[in-house]
Design a protein around this motif. Sequence first.
Motif, PDB file in Angstrom:
ATOM      1  N   LYS A  14       0.828  -1.205   0.000  1.00 31.72           N
ATOM      2  CA  LYS A  14       0.000   0.000   0.000  1.00 31.72           C
ATOM      3  C   LYS A  14       0.866   1.260   0.000  1.00 31.72           C
ATOM      4  O   LYS A  14       0.635   2.213  -0.745  1.00 31.72           O
ATOM      5  CB  LYS A  14      -0.854  -0.029   1.268  1.00 31.72           C
ATOM      6  N   LEU A  15       1.911   1.246   0.831  1.00 30.29           N
ATOM      7  CA  LEU A  15       2.789   2.412   0.921  1.00 30.29           C
ATOM      8  C   LEU A  15       3.546   2.613  -0.389  1.00 30.29           C
ATOM      9  O   LEU A  15       3.664   3.743  -0.883  1.00 30.29           O
ATOM     10  CB  LEU A  15       3.777   2.245   2.086  1.00 30.29           C
ATOM     11  N   ALA A  16       4.048   1.518  -0.942  1.00 30.83           N
ATOM     12  CA  ALA A  16       4.803   1.636  -2.194  1.00 30.83           C
ATOM     13  C   ALA A  16       3.885   2.136  -3.310  1.00 30.83           C
ATOM     14  O   ALA A  16       4.287   2.959  -4.141  1.00 30.83           O
ATOM     15  CB  ALA A  16       5.431   0.305  -2.561  1.00 30.83           C
ATOM     16  N   ALA A  17       2.621   1.681  -3.282  1.00 30.33           N
ATOM     17  CA  ALA A  17       1.674   2.121  -4.323  1.00 30.33           C
ATOM     18  C   ALA A  17       1.287   3.589  -4.134  1.00 30.33           C
ATOM     19  O   ALA A  17       0.775   4.230  -5.051  1.00 30.33           O
ATOM     20  CB  ALA A  17       0.425   1.246  -4.272  1.00 30.33           C
ATOM     21  N   SER A  18       1.511   4.114  -2.928  1.00 30.27           N
ATOM     22  CA  SER A  18       1.183   5.530  -2.679  1.00 30.27           C
ATOM     23  C   SER A  18       2.439   6.381  -2.732  1.00 30.27           C
ATOM     24  O   SER A  18       2.614   7.316  -1.942  1.00 30.27           O
ATOM     25  CB  SER A  18       0.529   5.685  -1.310  1.00 30.27           C
ATOM     26  N   SER A  19       3.341   6.055  -3.614  1.00 32.24           N
ATOM     27  CA  SER A  19       4.590   6.796  -3.846  1.00 32.24           C
ATOM     28  C   SER A  19       5.501   6.848  -2.622  1.00 32.24           C
ATOM     29  O   SER A  19       6.197   7.845  -2.407  1.00 32.24           O
ATOM     30  CB  SER A  19       4.328   8.227  -4.323  1.00 32.24           C
TER      31      SER A  19
END
Length: 718
Positions: free
Chosen positions: A695-700
């Motif tokens: 989730k964090l990686a997908a949110s830049s």
Amino acid sequence: MAFYSRVSGSVGVITLQNPPVNALSAAVRQGIVDTMHRALSEPEVKSVVICGQNGKFCGGADIREFGANMRGPPLVPMIHLIEAAEKPVVAAIEGVALGGGLELALGCHYRIAHSKARLGLPEVTLGLLPGAGGTQRLPRLIGVPAALELITTGRHATAAEALQLGIVDEVTDHSAVDAAVKFAQSVAGKSLDARRISTYPRPRSPDLAEIFEKAMKEVRRSARGAIAPVTCVQAVHASVTLPYAKGMERERELFSTLFTSGQAHALQYYFFAQRAVSRWSTPSGARWDTSKPRPVHKAAVIGLGTMGRGISVSLAQAGLSVVAVETQEKQLLEAKQAVSGMLERSAKRRGVPLADDKIKYNCSVQAVADADLVIEAVFEDMALKKTIFQQLSGICKPGTLLCTNTSGLDIDELASQTQSPELVVGMHFFAPAHVMKLLEVVYGPRSSPEALATAMEMGKKMGKVSVAVGNCRGFVGNRMLKPYLEQAFFLLEEGATPEQVDQVLEEFGFAMGVFKVSDLSGLDVGWKVRKADGLVVPGSTGKSARIRGGSRYSPLGDLLCEQGRFGQKTGRGWYQYDKPGGRVAKPDPWLHGFLEEYRARHGLVARRIDHQEMLERCLYALINEGFQILQDGIAAGPEDIDVIYVLGYGWPRHRGGPMFYAGLVGLDKVLERLEHYHQVYPDVLGLKPCSLIRKLAASSSPPIHRWREFIQKPRSQL
Ligand SMILES: CCCCCCCC(=O)CC(=O)SCCNC(=O)CCNC(=O)[C@H](O)C(C)(C)COP(=O)(O)OP(=O)(O)OC[C@H]1O[C@@H](n2cnc3c(N)ncnc32)[C@H](O)[C@@H]1OP(=O)(O)O
Ligand SMILES: NC(=O)C1=CN([C@@H]2O[C@H](COP(=O)(O)OP(=O)(O)OC[C@H]3O[C@@H](n4cnc5c(N)ncnc54)[C@H](O)[C@@H]3O)[C@@H](O)[C@H]2O)C=CC1
């Protein structure tokens, strides 16, 4: 801000105002410059005193400003303005003069300190060097060896030591400000030629080359890859090879390199993280500022083995009356002797009174009846602990807090043995308990906020950094250790040796590699836990020997234990030692042969595993578990995990902690590597990226202070 006043008609007093430690923020620096100009321009003013509000001189540069654009007058010219003044300037040091605060004082012509003040240049602990002239002035004032020692360790010196070293001119037991004002009056009009440290000659001595060589060797040995201590030596070196102005240029150059380094960011993050963990909160909304701790005057410890002894020492040194219970007479006598020795050594080391009379020993658990808090530290055996909690519930007075030092058993199961489950919490100390700074305070679903607050407060009283964590197998620290250890075992199966894995981890900065730590703490500890969990299947062969619950399992640790190889205590483990209890690990040809034979038996073909793979698999598995722990609400934030790993597990402080490190590497990169390894080893659950990192990686990949926004609120825990 800085406040200006006039005392006794002729002394201008500049008071730094920036609570809580009068850090040199832009406003404070501006205030100093403005008030200095005013003091110099007023003809009635003959001398100046600089002091800090609320009994604190100055805690140094304002660390919170480091991340932002630096505004306001720079520190170096500000200090030069003070030093160049034609009126004597006296620093009145109360509380602390640290970092830029001490550098400011070194720019003054005289320094008067209160006897309880502490002085130092702790920049190295923040990944920096004293960049406002400290590396050039201090060696000129007190000589190279003493300056090197203070600057490379960052330790705080007492006022008495500072006087002896020549850092301060006078120490007083009364108000340092009053003494400084008096002193300022006495030196008004006197020549300042001999008082400007920057004009002192370069330190000279025939053995300087040797001193620097030795210092460099020592910092390289102890720094474990930290760059600041090495750079500090280089900066001090400039004070003996270059004239002052050139030395300042060199200091600035070196400072700039450190200032933008990842290590400085990590250490500054860690500085605030360690303070942030005291502001705990739980998923159900209990908080540090709304939960009141109970008073604790008398504590009890049950079980005086390795941990109980250290815990008793910590409690006694915190000023509590302690009842120490051990049911075996022989064990009790041994423990008594050991605890007395520990207290004696500790009192000598810390220069505090002996706390031996604080502890009363007893063979009967009945003796804890009037304690306000009991800490159980018997064997890691759920049945035994349950019996003890049942007993305690009957014996203790109402309201007694019942704590367990279990390394990972279910706190709630223990709580359910008592009549007051809300009074049960875990207090997980780390060995040796009287030395290690970390305390995991574990709240179960029924622990009351008051119980949690009391245990947190007790930790603080004992000088520990307490971190509140939720109840799950292994809590935070030991839960994350499992996948890390697992990877280390798998690497051995695939072709690595314990020496290779340890070397990679030690080069990363761990105090000790995973196998050396395992030998030190005893292989039998984990073996007992695995046995209790039904994971140990002696004599199992074929594929099933390496699978448990559908997931890959390595029985290597179990096999070593079956051979009686428990580590240092038996003189054999992952390494060999010259005798049982020996401490110097040597590679063991027997172990290498055993690994070869094991691989052959299981049809495993040894391959050369590179450095990067070993590091990534061990660290990323651990980090992945950390994200899972955040997602489960077991730790409130990444800071809690990082503090636990730095203080409890030897994670190098200059890398901030595992969660900070993941952010530094890049969450997308960590995710990509986890995905890769999970594809290669689909039967290793610990390598499957958890949804929070996705989730964090997908949110830049937001910065670490924003991660909490991405964590779904788990069900209520408290
Ligand atoms: C291009 C730029 C060029 C610039 C060149 C400058 C080069 C330099 O020379 C750089 C520096 O000065 S770096 C700073 C050096 N000073 C230090 O390391 C001291 C840090 N503070 C301490 O040790 C303790 O807080 C202390 C011993 C002071 C007090 O301990 P306590 O246990 O009483 O209190 P804490 O709980 O630690 O602290 C209370 C609150 O104050 C915050 N704080 C402390 N020192 C600070 C500081 N220097 N800057 C900003 N905030 C600071 C601390 O974080 C805490 O606040 P919360 O986190 O909100 O609780
Ligand atoms: N050793 C370590 O590094 C750490 C251990 N722990 C935990 O601390 C607890 C204690 O571990 P250690 O001190 O290493 O064990 P230990 O084996 O050194 O000591 C346990 C002591 O408890 C005593 N004991 C047993 N039953 C008792 C009873 N009914 N009443 C009074 N005393 C009794 C034993 O005689 C022994 O002296 C365990 O739960 C362990 O998991 C936690 C953190 C680190």
